[in-house]
Write an enzyme that holds these catalytic residues in place. Structure first.
Site, PDB file in Angstrom:
ATOM      1  N   THR A  57       0.947  -1.169   0.086  1.00  0.00           N
ATOM      2  CA  THR A  57       0.002   0.163  -0.095  1.00  0.00           C
ATOM      3  C   THR A  57       0.933   1.221  -0.023  1.00  0.00           C
ATOM      4  OG1 THR A  57      -0.189  -0.122   2.628  1.00  0.00           O
ATOM      5  CG2 THR A  57      -1.798  -1.127   1.098  1.00  0.00           C
ATOM      6  N   GLY A  58       2.241   1.143  -0.037  1.00  0.00           N
ATOM      7  CA  GLY A  58       2.909   2.152  -0.058  1.00  0.00           C
ATOM      8  C   GLY A  58       2.741   3.251  -1.389  1.00  0.00           C
ATOM      9  N   GLN A  60       5.194   4.137  -3.516  1.00  0.00           N
ATOM     10  CA  GLN A  60       5.893   3.390  -4.702  1.00  0.00           C
ATOM     11  C   GLN A  60       5.191   2.159  -5.262  1.00  0.00           C
ATOM     12  OE1 GLN A  60      10.190   3.247  -3.246  1.00  0.00           O
ATOM     13  NE2 GLN A  60      10.544   5.463  -4.338  1.00  0.00           N
ATOM     14  N   GLU A 137      17.876   0.253  -1.836  1.00  0.00           N
ATOM     15  CA  GLU A 137      19.254   0.790  -1.744  1.00  0.00           C
ATOM     16  C   GLU A 137      19.287   0.835  -0.137  1.00  0.00           C
ATOM     17  OE1 GLU A 137      21.617   3.428  -4.232  1.00  0.00           O
ATOM     18  OE2 GLU A 137      19.505   4.327  -4.403  1.00  0.00           O
ATOM     19  N   TYR A 200      18.994  -0.058 -18.855  1.00  0.00           N
ATOM     20  CA  TYR A 200      18.109   0.363 -19.711  1.00  0.00           C
ATOM     21  C   TYR A 200      18.573   0.954 -20.912  1.00  0.00           C
ATOM     22  CZ  TYR A 200      16.232   1.088 -14.867  1.00  0.00           C
ATOM     23  OH  TYR A 200      15.729   0.770 -13.505  1.00  0.00           O
ATOM     24  N   GLU A 250      30.769  -4.122 -14.108  1.00  0.00           N
ATOM     25  CA  GLU A 250      31.232  -2.894 -13.507  1.00  0.00           C
ATOM     26  C   GLU A 250      32.501  -3.150 -12.603  1.00  0.00           C
ATOM     27  OE1 GLU A 250      28.252  -0.494 -12.149  1.00  0.00           O
ATOM     28  OE2 GLU A 250      28.360  -1.404  -9.907  1.00  0.00           O
ATOM     29  N   HIS A 293      27.358   3.131  -6.798  1.00  0.00           N
ATOM     30  CA  HIS A 293      26.958   1.877  -6.239  1.00  0.00           C
ATOM     31  C   HIS A 293      27.497   1.411  -4.924  1.00  0.00           C
ATOM     32  CE1 HIS A 293      25.289   0.593 -10.476  1.00  0.00           C
ATOM     33  NE2 HIS A 293      24.404   1.379  -9.956  1.00  0.00           N
TER      34      HIS A 293
END
Length: 684
Positions: A57-58, A60, A137, A200, A250, A293
């Protein structure tokens, strides 16, 4: 001993050798098989996958559920602890267990803050949800270490993440995460990536090339990933929908080296292998820095980005320097695949064209003092004081050739703590041994297998085992109690009696425990911001990761997303430019973050031109363009700015930039934009 399942000695390929040690052989033969690998098939999501949301229900999660439902994802409801009801026309369950019993979900998307993520994952594991995707994160490192110790003991639940955009089946219209849907198209390319923004860009490139995607898996940007490159490669190998594979790596860890080994073996045992392309971000990253990151840093003894690049290339992956090149490159490889069964003709004919230029790596930039944006290193005297307080003999001296070195850190492949014993300060592979062990381990004794392996590597006598055990136990106590990610000590003998003493130390602590969970305040008050780069400290307050690079860099960079920011610096350098900074807006370029970013970049007198490289995923390019124009005007910018906008509503954003009447230059192609900003920086 407890947790023997996780106790191994890394020998052979990377990066710690000494396979001849008898102790290592004893460890290897003592292992029992764990079955977390049995959960690999759970990654093959599709139209059949029933998805649950935790944190349903948040704000985001609500927005994500609406988008995903409209796209076609089969969502069966969500969880709000202790509450039953309805949300968005779907059931709300009071617990994951209740949801599992009533809705039978195949996967759970976890949309809770970093400080609650570990608890939510653990609840999903207990309910035996087949696939768990954690997007947050700032999940404390030690929470993740504890979770991995649980995951290794079971064969029902597979974890993707944390700190990742998730996993998505373009063919099955199943999205578990926050990927920008307009970029995706059903197709034939499997993609696995550490970086969200680079993934992306990769997706958009393959969509533009008319290839589309089959399954896209995010490894995520944290040091300890629930699913890694090799896991994804195994899925792609046997997936009939996947005809080509793209890997986006990376700096940090050894996952790319593990992938290179797998690719080599795959080509050896396969007559007509699926073509594989790859990219490694951070080739110009200054040593010792964390590049946005949490996992984007290279620990002592770990392979650097150039080593990873070369390993993947030797294995047969076609390497590119920018994700824009993946689409047309993969199209060429796929068109050749069925025209020949010769591995050499497919990869040999294509590789040179994919590089744009074959050359030696440009000189690495020298690192600034080790200021960190995601971790905290304390001063040496503070680290030595911690050891003194628990009874370890300390005598700060200058280095001696007879000193040896110990590091208690994390093993990103074993997903556990690890001890590294070395006779060299740089923990070079030829002089080091790495020994992962279980996070659940209680204590170390003189008869411990780990202690014995350390002593053997260092050539110490049996009589020294007890002193080594005391030191290792002290490091382990600090590591767990203070939530460290690396503890390094330099150790020597002290006369009389040849007792061991610590002569130097470097301790680093996970700041996610403090940022997201308000733990370890006593450690984080030790931070000395006055000794850090002022612009970097100020940028951090605005949620921006800014790293001022040494050298004569004349191009300022403003990018959304850490992986894309690293690759931007790499690619501009490849084209002959010189960057003054790395800047990650934090993945969401608003007008305020753009304005702050411009201010930090323009404060550097070296900057002659600014390159804005934004991929509009969840945030639309027209909104980003508006923010850039407003920020440019408000700050009365005089430095020329080149803007490359890609992604959602990119044409509208580019048009706004072009018609602004400001000294802004809009581009679609990265190479065209790079040439322009380099020219402007040179005053041409």
């Amino acid at each position: 001993m407890p947790g023997l399942c996780s106790l191994t000695v890394r020998a052979g390929r990377t990066p710690y050798l000494r396979a001849s040690l008898q102790q290592i052989k004893h460890f290897s033969s003592s292992l029992r098989t764990c079955d977390y690998a049995d959960t690999l098939p759970n990654l093959k999501i599709g139209a059949h996958t029933r998805v649950l949301f935790q944190g349903f229900t948040g704000r985001q999660a609500t927005a994500n559920v609406k988008e995903s439902l409209e796209w076609g994802t089969k969502i069966v409801g969500g969880v709000k602890p202790g509450v039953e009801g309805e949300h968005l026309g779907l059931p709300v369950f009071p617990s994951v267990k209740a949801a599992q019993e009533r809705a039978k979900p195949d996967a759970s998307a976890i949309y809770v803050p970093g400080n609650q993520t570990a608890k939510a994952i653990e609840e999903a594991i207990e309910a035996e949800i087949p696939l768990v995707v954690a997007v947050a994160e700032h999940v404390p490192l030690h929470d993740i270490l504890r979770l991995h110790s649980i995951l290794k003991t079971q064969s029902k639940t597979r974890l993707v993440g944390a700190n990742c955009p998730g996993i998505i089946s373009a063919i099955g219209k199943c999205r578990i995460g926050f990927q920008p849907l307009p970029c995706f198209a059903p197709g034939k390319v499997g993609i696995v990536a550490k970086s969200g923004t680079l993934s992306y860009e990769t997706v958009a490139s393959t969509t533009r090339a008319g290839l589309g995607q089959s399954l896209c898996i995010s490894m995520g940007g944290d040091p300890l990933a629930g699913t890694n490159f090799v896991d994804a490669l195994k899925i792609f190998e046997n997936d009939p929908d996947t005809e080509g594979i793209i890997l986006v790596g990376e700096i940090g860890g050894t996952a790319e080296m593990d992938a290179a080994e797998w690719i080599t073996e795959y080509h050896r045992r396969t007559t007509n292998p699926k073509p594989i392309m790859a990219l490694v971000g951070g080739r110009q990253a200054p040593p010792g820095r964390i590049m946005g990151h949490a996992g984007a840093w290279t620990a002592p003894g770990e392979p650097g980005p150039e080593e990873k690049y070369q390993a993947l290339e030797r294995a047969g992956a076609v390497m590119v320097n920018h994700p824009e090149k993946f689409g047309e490159g993969m199209k060429a490889l796929l068109s050749n695949r069925f025209g020949t069964t010769s591995h050499g003709s497919v990869f040999g004919n294509q590789r040179r064209g994919m590089h744009t230029m074959r050359r030696a790596m440009l000189g690495r930039q020298q690192s600034l003092p080790r200021t960190q944006s995601r971790t905290l290193y304390i001063k040496q005297f503070q680290a030595l004081d911690m050891l003194k307080q628990i009874g370890i003999s300390v005598n700060e001296t200058t280095p001696s050739a007879s000193d040896f070195h110990l590091s208690l850190t994390i093993d990103r492949t074993a997903l556990s703590p690890a001890l590294i014993a070395s006779t060299s300060a740089g923990f070079e592979s030829s002089s080091s041994v790495r020994i992962p062990f279980a996070y659940t381990k209680g204590s170390f004794s003189a008869s411990d297998l780990v202690v014995a392996a350390v002593a053997t590597q260092l050539g110490l006598s049996t009589s020294a085992h007890e002193k080594i055990a005391e030191l290792v136990q002290a490091l382990w106590q600090i590591f767990k109690q203070k939530e460290a990610f690396v503890l390094e000590v330099r150790v020597g003998d002290s006369a009389p009696g040849n007792a061991l003493e610590v002569r130097g130390a470097r301790f680093g602590f996970d700041d996610a425990a403090f940022r997201s969970s308000s733990r370890q305040k006593d450690v984080h008050v030790l931070r000395s911001v006055e000794e850090e780069v002022p612009e970097e400290v100020e940028a951090e307050k605005d949620g921006i990761v800014y790293v001022k690079l040494n050298g004569e860099g004349s191009i300022g960079t403003l990018v959304n997303g850490a992986g894309l920011a690293m690759n931007t610096v790499d690619a501009l350098t490849h084209h002959g430019g010189s960057c003054a900074n790395f800047l990650d807006t934090g993945g969401k370029a608003t007008s305020e973050t753009v304005k702050s970013s411009f201010r930090f970049i323009a404060s550097d007198p070296r900057v002659k031109a600014i390159f804005v490289n934004i991929f509009g995923g969840l945030t639309r390019c027209d909104m980003i363009a508006e923010g850039i124009i407003l920020a440019f005007r408000d700050l009365k910018m005089s430095v020329p700015v080149v803007v490359r906008l890609r992604g959602t509503n990119e044409e509208s954003g580019q048009k706004m930039i072009a018609e602004s009447g400001l000294p802004l230059h809009a581009f679609d192609s990265f190479e065209d934009a790079a040439k322009k900003v380099i020219s402007l920086a040179r005053g041409q």
